[in-house]
Design a protein around this motif. Structure first.
Motif, PDB file in Angstrom:
ATOM      1  N   SER A   4       0.860  -1.168   0.000  1.00 44.09           N
ATOM      2  CA  SER A   4       0.000   0.000   0.000  1.00 44.09           C
ATOM      3  C   SER A   4       0.902   1.225   0.000  1.00 44.09           C
ATOM      4  CB  SER A   4      -0.902   0.004   1.231  1.00 44.09           C
ATOM      5  OG  SER A   4      -1.884   1.007   1.112  1.00 44.09           O
ATOM      6  N   ARG A   5       0.423   2.314  -0.638  1.00 41.49           N
ATOM      7  CA  ARG A   5       1.258   3.500  -0.789  1.00 41.49           C
ATOM      8  C   ARG A   5       0.378   4.737  -0.690  1.00 41.49           C
ATOM      9  NH1 ARG A   5       3.531   6.725  -5.013  1.00 41.49           N
ATOM     10  NH2 ARG A   5       5.752   7.020  -4.734  1.00 41.49           N
ATOM     11  N   ALA A   6       0.935   5.794  -0.095  1.00 34.70           N
ATOM     12  CA  ALA A   6       0.233   7.075  -0.022  1.00 34.70           C
ATOM     13  C   ALA A   6       1.241   8.196  -0.247  1.00 34.70           C
ATOM     14  CB  ALA A   6      -0.444   7.250   1.332  1.00 34.70           C
ATOM     15  N   GLU A   7       0.832   9.182  -1.053  1.00 28.37           N
ATOM     16  CA  GLU A   7       1.614  10.404  -1.227  1.00 28.37           C
ATOM     17  C   GLU A   7       0.837  11.508  -0.526  1.00 28.37           C
ATOM     18  OE1 GLU A   7       3.173  11.572  -4.982  1.00 28.37           O
ATOM     19  OE2 GLU A   7       3.666   9.512  -5.553  1.00 28.37           O
ATOM     20  N   ILE A   8       1.406  12.020   0.549  1.00 22.32           N
ATOM     21  CA  ILE A   8       0.727  12.988   1.399  1.00 22.32           C
ATOM     22  C   ILE A   8       1.342  14.368   1.147  1.00 22.32           C
ATOM     23  CG2 ILE A   8       0.159  13.592   3.777  1.00 22.32           C
ATOM     24  CD1 ILE A   8       0.943  10.511   4.345  1.00 22.32           C
ATOM     25  N   GLY A  13       7.284  16.865   5.906  1.00 19.07           N
ATOM     26  CA  GLY A  13       7.632  15.446   5.859  1.00 19.07           C
ATOM     27  C   GLY A  13       8.780  15.059   6.762  1.00 19.07           C
ATOM     28  N   GLU A  14       9.842  15.843   6.758  1.00 16.44           N
ATOM     29  CA  GLU A  14      11.001  15.523   7.599  1.00 16.44           C
ATOM     30  C   GLU A  14      10.634  15.579   9.079  1.00 16.44           C
ATOM     31  OE1 GLU A  14      14.303  18.025   6.547  1.00 16.44           O
ATOM     32  OE2 GLU A  14      14.387  17.233   4.510  1.00 16.44           O
ATOM     33  N   ARG A  15       9.848  16.575   9.457  1.00 20.29           N
ATOM     34  CA  ARG A  15       9.420  16.703  10.859  1.00 20.29           C
ATOM     35  C   ARG A  15       8.547  15.517  11.264  1.00 20.29           C
ATOM     36  NH1 ARG A  15       4.943  18.670  13.420  1.00 20.29           N
ATOM     37  NH2 ARG A  15       4.035  19.389  11.466  1.00 20.29           N
ATOM     38  N   LEU A  16       7.639  15.106  10.383  1.00 20.98           N
ATOM     39  CA  LEU A  16       6.774  13.965  10.691  1.00 20.98           C
ATOM     40  C   LEU A  16       7.578  12.679  10.846  1.00 20.98           C
ATOM     41  CD1 LEU A  16       3.770  14.749   8.321  1.00 20.98           C
ATOM     42  CD2 LEU A  16       3.790  14.871  10.816  1.00 20.98           C
ATOM     43  N   ILE A  17       8.536  12.454   9.961  1.00 18.74           N
ATOM     44  CA  ILE A  17       9.403  11.270  10.078  1.00 18.74           C
ATOM     45  C   ILE A  17      10.121  11.284  11.421  1.00 18.74           C
ATOM     46  CG2 ILE A  17      11.556  10.226   9.237  1.00 18.74           C
ATOM     47  CD1 ILE A  17      10.599  10.831   6.387  1.00 18.74           C
ATOM     48  N   ASN A  18      10.711  12.409  11.770  1.00 19.46           N
ATOM     49  CA  ASN A  18      11.463  12.520  13.018  1.00 19.46           C
ATOM     50  C   ASN A  18      10.574  12.255  14.236  1.00 19.46           C
ATOM     51  OD1 ASN A  18      13.884  13.121  14.485  1.00 19.46           O
ATOM     52  ND2 ASN A  18      12.973  15.101  14.993  1.00 19.46           N
ATOM     53  N   HIS A  49       9.546   8.492   2.912  1.00 18.94           N
ATOM     54  CA  HIS A  49      10.524   9.337   2.225  1.00 18.94           C
ATOM     55  C   HIS A  49       9.945  10.745   2.138  1.00 18.94           C
ATOM     56  CE1 HIS A  49      13.602  10.631  -0.569  1.00 18.94           C
ATOM     57  NE2 HIS A  49      12.635  11.123  -1.331  1.00 18.94           N
ATOM     58  N   ALA A  50      10.694  11.721   2.666  1.00 22.02           N
ATOM     59  CA  ALA A  50      10.244  13.110   2.643  1.00 22.02           C
ATOM     60  C   ALA A  50      10.841  13.838   1.449  1.00 22.02           C
ATOM     61  CB  ALA A  50      10.665  13.812   3.929  1.00 22.02           C
ATOM     62  N   GLU A  51       9.972  14.522   0.712  1.00 24.75           N
ATOM     63  CA  GLU A  51      10.395  15.420  -0.352  1.00 24.75           C
ATOM     64  C   GLU A  51       9.997  16.824   0.084  1.00 24.75           C
ATOM     65  OE1 GLU A  51       8.729  13.963  -4.009  1.00 24.75           O
ATOM     66  OE2 GLU A  51       9.995  12.181  -3.991  1.00 24.75           O
ATOM     67  N   ALA A  52      10.341  17.835  -0.689  1.00 27.20           N
ATOM     68  CA  ALA A  52      10.085  19.221  -0.299  1.00 27.20           C
ATOM     69  C   ALA A  52       8.605  19.494  -0.030  1.00 27.20           C
ATOM     70  CB  ALA A  52      10.604  20.169  -1.370  1.00 27.20           C
TER      71      ALA A  52
END
Length: 93
Positions: A4-8, A13-18, A49-52
């Motif tokens: 399953s995959r989602a592009e949010i 993104g970086e803050r959420l990963i951390n 994976h966080a992108e801009a």
């Protein structure tokens, strides 16, 4: 393997990963840096994976029924970590 995959769409993104990795580090196997994470659950794996302007989340499990469960767990935690930022999460599998 069920996937399953989602592009949010989010600039955070970086803050959420951390935040997610810190939250789960005490009970799950975590590998992460600022832009990527691998979280190993008992019933599957979550890759982020966080992108801009977006966060890409991929889930992989051995059994289909675990996929729905894992989507729910990851989605609810992402919403909690985002606080006041509204996230639209649409899973594709």
């Amino acid at each position: 393997m069920p996937l399953s995959r989602a592009e949010i769409v989010t600039p955070s993104g970086e803050r959420l990963i951390n935040r997610l990795c810190k939250h789960w580090a005490h009970k799950l196997e975590i590998e992460h840096n600022e832009q990527e994470a691998k979280i190993t659950f008992a019933n599957g794996t979550c890759l982020m994976h966080a992108e801009a302007d977006r966060l890409i989340v991929s889930l992989e499990t051995l059994e289909e029924e675990h996929l729905d469960q894992l989507e729910g767990v990851v989605e609810s935690h992402l919403m909690r970590m985002a606080k006041d930022e509204p996230l639209e999460i649409v899973w594709e599998n």
